[in-house]
Design a protein around this motif. Structure first.
Motif, PDB file in Angstrom:
ATOM      1  N   ARG A   1       0.652   8.680  -4.882  1.00  0.00           N
ATOM      2  CA  ARG A   1       1.093   7.299  -5.516  1.00  0.00           C
ATOM      3  C   ARG A   1      -0.401   7.026  -5.519  1.00  0.00           C
ATOM      4  O   ARG A   1       0.061   6.100  -7.003  1.00  0.00           O
ATOM      5  CB  ARG A   1       1.125   6.554  -3.897  1.00  0.00           C
ATOM      6  CG  ARG A   1       2.425   6.596  -3.262  1.00  0.00           C
ATOM      7  CD  ARG A   1       2.327   5.300  -2.216  1.00  0.00           C
ATOM      8  NE  ARG A   1       1.317   5.332  -0.919  1.00  0.00           N
ATOM      9  CZ  ARG A   1       1.341   6.471  -0.269  1.00  0.00           C
ATOM     10  NH1 ARG A   1       2.426   7.512   0.082  1.00  0.00           N
ATOM     11  NH2 ARG A   1      -0.013   6.730   1.175  1.00  0.00           N
ATOM     12  N   SER A   2      -1.942   7.559  -5.621  1.00  0.00           N
ATOM     13  CA  SER A   2      -3.194   6.952  -6.718  1.00  0.00           C
ATOM     14  C   SER A   2      -2.856   7.943  -8.050  1.00  0.00           C
ATOM     15  O   SER A   2      -3.679   7.130  -8.608  1.00  0.00           O
ATOM     16  CB  SER A   2      -4.403   7.467  -5.783  1.00  0.00           C
ATOM     17  OG  SER A   2      -4.811   8.957  -5.424  1.00  0.00           O
ATOM     18  N   SER A   3      -2.129   8.907  -8.132  1.00  0.00           N
ATOM     19  CA  SER A   3      -2.335   8.852  -9.427  1.00  0.00           C
ATOM     20  C   SER A   3      -1.001   8.483 -10.507  1.00  0.00           C
ATOM     21  O   SER A   3      -1.195   8.504 -11.173  1.00  0.00           O
ATOM     22  CB  SER A   3      -2.343  11.206  -9.241  1.00  0.00           C
ATOM     23  OG  SER A   3      -3.140  11.496  -8.622  1.00  0.00           O
ATOM     24  N   LEU A   4      -0.038   8.413  -9.977  1.00  0.00           N
ATOM     25  CA  LEU A   4       1.266   7.932 -10.447  1.00  0.00           C
ATOM     26  C   LEU A   4       1.004   6.747 -10.847  1.00  0.00           C
ATOM     27  O   LEU A   4       1.538   5.929 -11.613  1.00  0.00           O
ATOM     28  CB  LEU A   4       2.394   8.284  -9.139  1.00  0.00           C
ATOM     29  CG  LEU A   4       3.108   8.682  -9.674  1.00  0.00           C
ATOM     30  CD1 LEU A   4       4.181   9.061  -8.351  1.00  0.00           C
ATOM     31  CD2 LEU A   4       3.454   9.256 -10.686  1.00  0.00           C
ATOM     32  N   THR A   5       0.200   6.077  -9.544  1.00  0.00           N
ATOM     33  CA  THR A   5       0.081   4.034 -10.053  1.00  0.00           C
ATOM     34  C   THR A   5      -0.919   3.813 -11.110  1.00  0.00           C
ATOM     35  O   THR A   5       0.267   2.650 -12.143  1.00  0.00           O
ATOM     36  CB  THR A   5      -0.984   3.588  -8.972  1.00  0.00           C
ATOM     37  OG1 THR A   5      -0.428   4.141  -7.589  1.00  0.00           O
ATOM     38  CG2 THR A   5      -1.003   1.766  -8.957  1.00  0.00           C
ATOM     39  N   PRO A   6      -1.589   4.163 -12.243  1.00  0.00           N
ATOM     40  CA  PRO A   6      -2.138   4.134 -13.326  1.00  0.00           C
ATOM     41  C   PRO A   6      -0.784   4.339 -14.627  1.00  0.00           C
ATOM     42  O   PRO A   6       0.305   3.555 -14.584  1.00  0.00           O
ATOM     43  CB  PRO A   6      -2.828   4.652 -13.714  1.00  0.00           C
ATOM     44  CG  PRO A   6      -3.309   5.410 -12.343  1.00  0.00           C
ATOM     45  CD  PRO A   6      -2.949   5.185 -11.316  1.00  0.00           C
ATOM     46  N   MET A   7      -0.042   5.085 -14.053  1.00  0.00           N
ATOM     47  CA  MET A   7       1.289   6.367 -14.555  1.00  0.00           C
ATOM     48  C   MET A   7       2.360   4.943 -15.022  1.00  0.00           C
ATOM     49  O   MET A   7       3.265   4.865 -15.948  1.00  0.00           O
ATOM     50  CB  MET A   7       1.846   7.256 -14.285  1.00  0.00           C
ATOM     51  CG  MET A   7       0.543   8.628 -14.883  1.00  0.00           C
ATOM     52  SD  MET A   7       1.180  10.018 -14.455  1.00  0.00           S
ATOM     53  CE  MET A   7       2.425  11.004 -15.110  1.00  0.00           C
TER      54      MET A   7
ATOM     55  N   ALA B   1      13.294   8.681 -12.880  1.00  0.00           N
ATOM     56  CA  ALA B   1      12.757  10.355 -12.929  1.00  0.00           C
ATOM     57  C   ALA B   1      11.194  11.124 -13.379  1.00  0.00           C
ATOM     58  O   ALA B   1      11.338  12.032 -12.841  1.00  0.00           O
ATOM     59  CB  ALA B   1      13.799  10.881 -15.171  1.00  0.00           C
ATOM     60  N   GLY B   2      11.022  10.300 -13.940  1.00  0.00           N
ATOM     61  CA  GLY B   2       9.542  10.553 -14.089  1.00  0.00           C
ATOM     62  C   GLY B   2       8.347  10.873 -12.440  1.00  0.00           C
ATOM     63  O   GLY B   2       7.462  12.229 -12.362  1.00  0.00           O
ATOM     64  N   TYR B   3       8.592  10.266 -11.710  1.00  0.00           N
ATOM     65  CA  TYR B   3       8.082  10.085 -10.525  1.00  0.00           C
ATOM     66  C   TYR B   3       8.694  11.466  -9.671  1.00  0.00           C
ATOM     67  O   TYR B   3       8.339  12.045  -9.365  1.00  0.00           O
ATOM     68  CB  TYR B   3       8.866   8.752  -9.641  1.00  0.00           C
ATOM     69  CG  TYR B   3       8.121   8.821  -8.079  1.00  0.00           C
ATOM     70  CD1 TYR B   3       6.794   8.598  -7.695  1.00  0.00           C
ATOM     71  CD2 TYR B   3       8.907   9.537  -7.120  1.00  0.00           C
ATOM     72  CE1 TYR B   3       5.980   8.879  -6.254  1.00  0.00           C
ATOM     73  CE2 TYR B   3       8.376   9.676  -5.719  1.00  0.00           C
ATOM     74  CZ  TYR B   3       7.024   9.188  -5.405  1.00  0.00           C
ATOM     75  OH  TYR B   3       6.679   9.025  -4.059  1.00  0.00           O
ATOM     76  N   GLN B   4       9.723  11.528 -10.180  1.00  0.00           N
ATOM     77  CA  GLN B   4      10.534  12.713  -8.900  1.00  0.00           C
ATOM     78  C   GLN B   4       9.726  13.696 -10.479  1.00  0.00           C
ATOM     79  O   GLN B   4       9.111  14.849  -9.471  1.00  0.00           O
ATOM     80  CB  GLN B   4      12.352  12.648  -9.236  1.00  0.00           C
ATOM     81  CG  GLN B   4      12.626  11.812  -8.141  1.00  0.00           C
ATOM     82  CD  GLN B   4      12.471  12.161  -6.932  1.00  0.00           C
ATOM     83  OE1 GLN B   4      12.167  12.951  -6.560  1.00  0.00           O
ATOM     84  NE2 GLN B   4      12.135  10.984  -6.085  1.00  0.00           N
TER      85      GLN B   4
ATOM     86  N   HIS C   1       5.971  18.058  -9.306  1.00  0.00           N
ATOM     87  CA  HIS C   1       5.038  19.231 -10.074  1.00  0.00           C
ATOM     88  C   HIS C   1       3.358  18.922  -9.318  1.00  0.00           C
ATOM     89  O   HIS C   1       2.407  20.298  -8.593  1.00  0.00           O
ATOM     90  CB  HIS C   1       3.978  18.702 -11.187  1.00  0.00           C
ATOM     91  CG  HIS C   1       2.851  18.727 -11.932  1.00  0.00           C
ATOM     92  ND1 HIS C   1       3.239  19.946 -12.622  1.00  0.00           N
ATOM     93  CD2 HIS C   1       1.450  18.882 -11.959  1.00  0.00           C
ATOM     94  CE1 HIS C   1       1.244  20.201 -12.731  1.00  0.00           C
ATOM     95  NE2 HIS C   1       0.782  19.667 -12.925  1.00  0.00           N
ATOM     96  N   THR C   2       3.551  17.784  -7.987  1.00  0.00           N
ATOM     97  CA  THR C   2       2.754  17.849  -7.253  1.00  0.00           C
ATOM     98  C   THR C   2       1.888  18.611  -6.293  1.00  0.00           C
ATOM     99  O   THR C   2       2.054  18.958  -6.111  1.00  0.00           O
ATOM    100  CB  THR C   2       2.377  15.804  -7.223  1.00  0.00           C
ATOM    101  OG1 THR C   2       1.645  15.634  -7.825  1.00  0.00           O
ATOM    102  CG2 THR C   2       1.249  16.141  -6.163  1.00  0.00           C
ATOM    103  N   TYR C   3       4.022  18.761  -6.202  1.00  0.00           N
ATOM    104  CA  TYR C   3       4.591  19.425  -4.449  1.00  0.00           C
ATOM    105  C   TYR C   3       3.917  20.758  -4.040  1.00  0.00           C
ATOM    106  O   TYR C   3       3.530  22.105  -4.056  1.00  0.00           O
ATOM    107  CB  TYR C   3       5.787  19.426  -3.908  1.00  0.00           C
ATOM    108  CG  TYR C   3       6.019  17.949  -3.127  1.00  0.00           C
ATOM    109  CD1 TYR C   3       4.600  17.420  -3.238  1.00  0.00           C
ATOM    110  CD2 TYR C   3       6.915  17.005  -3.837  1.00  0.00           C
ATOM    111  CE1 TYR C   3       5.107  15.965  -2.661  1.00  0.00           C
ATOM    112  CE2 TYR C   3       7.354  16.459  -3.154  1.00  0.00           C
ATOM    113  CZ  TYR C   3       6.670  15.141  -3.240  1.00  0.00           C
ATOM    114  OH  TYR C   3       6.805  14.314  -2.107  1.00  0.00           O
ATOM    115  N   ALA C   4       4.295  21.475  -6.055  1.00  0.00           N
ATOM    116  CA  ALA C   4       3.992  22.600  -6.407  1.00  0.00           C
ATOM    117  C   ALA C   4       2.573  22.831  -6.526  1.00  0.00           C
ATOM    118  O   ALA C   4       1.485  24.075  -6.229  1.00  0.00           O
ATOM    119  CB  ALA C   4       4.872  22.961  -8.035  1.00  0.00           C
TER     120      ALA C   4
END
Length: 472
Positions: free
Chosen positions: A188-194, A30-33, A38-41
């Motif tokens: 992916r680069s933004s989400l990887t640490p999260m 859910a966090g990824y989606q 948010h990124t797509y927006a």
């Protein structure tokens, strides 16, 4: 444990770990989606701003409407006012690099100006826009954002905005695009640490839950082991103090189990009336003491005690009075033996004493002191409320002596002092004084049973020899 039964540990681990794994995975997904949306927006907003910025720059750099003209060679060229835009790539290229987007200018559905290039470096000039884009933008006259626009076999994030002349006529489109692969890589680069932090957090939670579940299971197993020992007849077991120190229901369960063990031990090992050890326990302790003597020479003394003329108390004043006498004598014996060994009710008014680590010479003066304490004992009995002390002046003194009946005692009362005998009134209480005879033997090579018979013979000699004495 039968094979068909599931262990509590397995069930607890499954109930604790699997929901966490499921919920953790669900939260990560859910966090990824949410982050992806948010990124797509943001990408849509950036592309929209890029298109509107380029429109404004084109309007500022060239006044007038968009229109087509033929050059001297008969080629059709795109003008905006008096400015020929057909080969003017520099402006689009400059802002393309600055804003990190690819621009394309369409006249109607045909690409006229673009920063896009194929793998050979060629620009797709003169190619038509996607039919869906034509329908969505050119037919409706509204801007559209696409996350899966296809061009030359590549997927793009693209924003298309219709272009209007001053008279309001729709003449084409201006688009800004960014490769989907680039957006996804950024995502992916933004989400990887999260994702790593989230996964680590879930891992820590799972570890903590697993550790707590393991402690619970360990506690359950300790209580289970204690119960198994109790059901098998072992009634002197203990449990880890950490279990009792818990501040939850498990500590209460453990405490109740220990209390149950203590109660069962008392029921099995203790005499219900006097609270002393019973004959079964005394016999086991005697055999243990005798075994220690045979193995390492640890000495002991065995004694059998009998209350003198106890039957007369029961016959004259009833069994309730007799019970009070037995309880008071038992209390005296227990206090006397506290630091020397054990006392047990052997049967009726007989008691068995085991002086541990004491030979006969050492135990003999102790038994003499015990007889003195029995002689000094004043047992109060109130027929209306047994064992309750009466106020001074309301007690009748009874000395239990060798007489056949109260009538016979009346005949001999002149020979007794008042402290020895006084017939009680029906409503008065009694102070009963009594004596005891003891038969004792020291440790020897004789069996435990033979020692019991020897102590009993010495007791019989003491009874025959006038009672109120110790015979060794």
């Amino acid at each position: 444990m039968p094979a068909h039964k599931r262990k509590l540990s397995h069930t607890l681990y499954v109930l604790c770990i699997l929901p966490l794994v499921f919920l953790g995975s669900l939260m990560i997904a859910a966090g990824y989606q949410a982050f992806a949306q948010h990124t797509y927006a943001n990408v849509k907003k950036e592309l929209s701003n890029a298109v509107h910025t380029m429109e404004m720059i084109l309007d500022l750099s060239s006044e007038g409407d968009y229109h087509l003209q033929r050059d001297a060679n008969g080629n059709i060229r795109l003008f905006k006012g008096d400015e020929d835009l057909t080969d003017n790539f520099e402006l689009l290229e400059m802002f393309s690099k600055t804003l990190d987007v690819e621009f394309t200018l369409f006249y109607q559905e045909v690409r006229v100006l673009t920063t896009l290039r194929d793998h050979k470096g060629n620009r797709p000039i003169g190619t038509a826009a996607n039919a869906i884009v034509q329908e969505d933008v050119l037919r409706s006259g509204e801007a559209q954002f696409y996350r899966n626009a296809e061009l030359e076999g590549q997927t793009w994030f693209a924003y298309y905005s219709p272009l209007y002349n001053a008279d309001g006529s729709l003449v084409g489109m201006l688009s800004a695009g960014r490769p989907a692969a680039s957006v996804e890589a950024q995502l992916r680069s933004s989400l990887t640490p999260m994702m790593a932090i989230g996964t680590a957090g879930i891992g820590v939670i799972i570890f903590l839950v697993f550790t707590y579940a393991k402690q619970l299971i360990h506690t359950f197993r300790q209580i289970q082991a204690l119960l198994v020992k109790i059901t098998s007849g072992t009634l002197n077991s203990s449990i880890d103090t950490a279990v009792l120190a818990r501040s939850d229901e498990l500590s209460e369960m453990a405490a109740c189990t220990l209390h149950m063990q203590s109660t069962l031990r008392k029921l099995i090992e203790r005499d219900a009336l006097t609270g002393l050890y019973n004959r079964r326990t005394a016999d086991a302790r005697l055999r243990l003491a005798h075994q220690r003597y045979l193995e390492n020479g640890q000495s002991y003394t065995l004694a059998i005690c009998d209350i003198d003329y106890f039957k007369k108390i029961n016959d004259q004043y009833g069994h309730d009075c007799g019970d009070v006498v037995l309880q008071q004598v038992a209390q005296t014996l227990q206090q006397h033996m506290k630091h020397y060994g054990m006392a047990a009710r052997w049967g009726g008014e007989e008691f068995l004493l085991i002086y541990e680590r004491s030979d006969l010479a050492t135990a003999q003066p102790l038994m003499e002191k015990l007889l003195d304490r029995i002689r000094e004992l004043a047992i109060v009995y109130n027929p209306e409320s047994a064992a309750q002390p009466l106020p001074a002046g309301e007690l009748a003194n009874i000395f239990v002596c060798d007489v056949d009946s109260l009538a016979e005692a009346e005949q001999h009362k002149d020979g007794l002092t008042q402290a020895e005998f006084h017939p009680p009134a029906a409503a008065q209480g009694l102070t009963i004084r009594l004596t005891m005879t003891i038969g004792a033997v020291g440790a020897s090579q004789l069996s435990a049973g033979e020692q019991l018979r020897a102590a009993d013979e010495n007791l019989y000699k003491g009874k025959a020899g006038g009672r109120n004495q110790l015979v060794c």
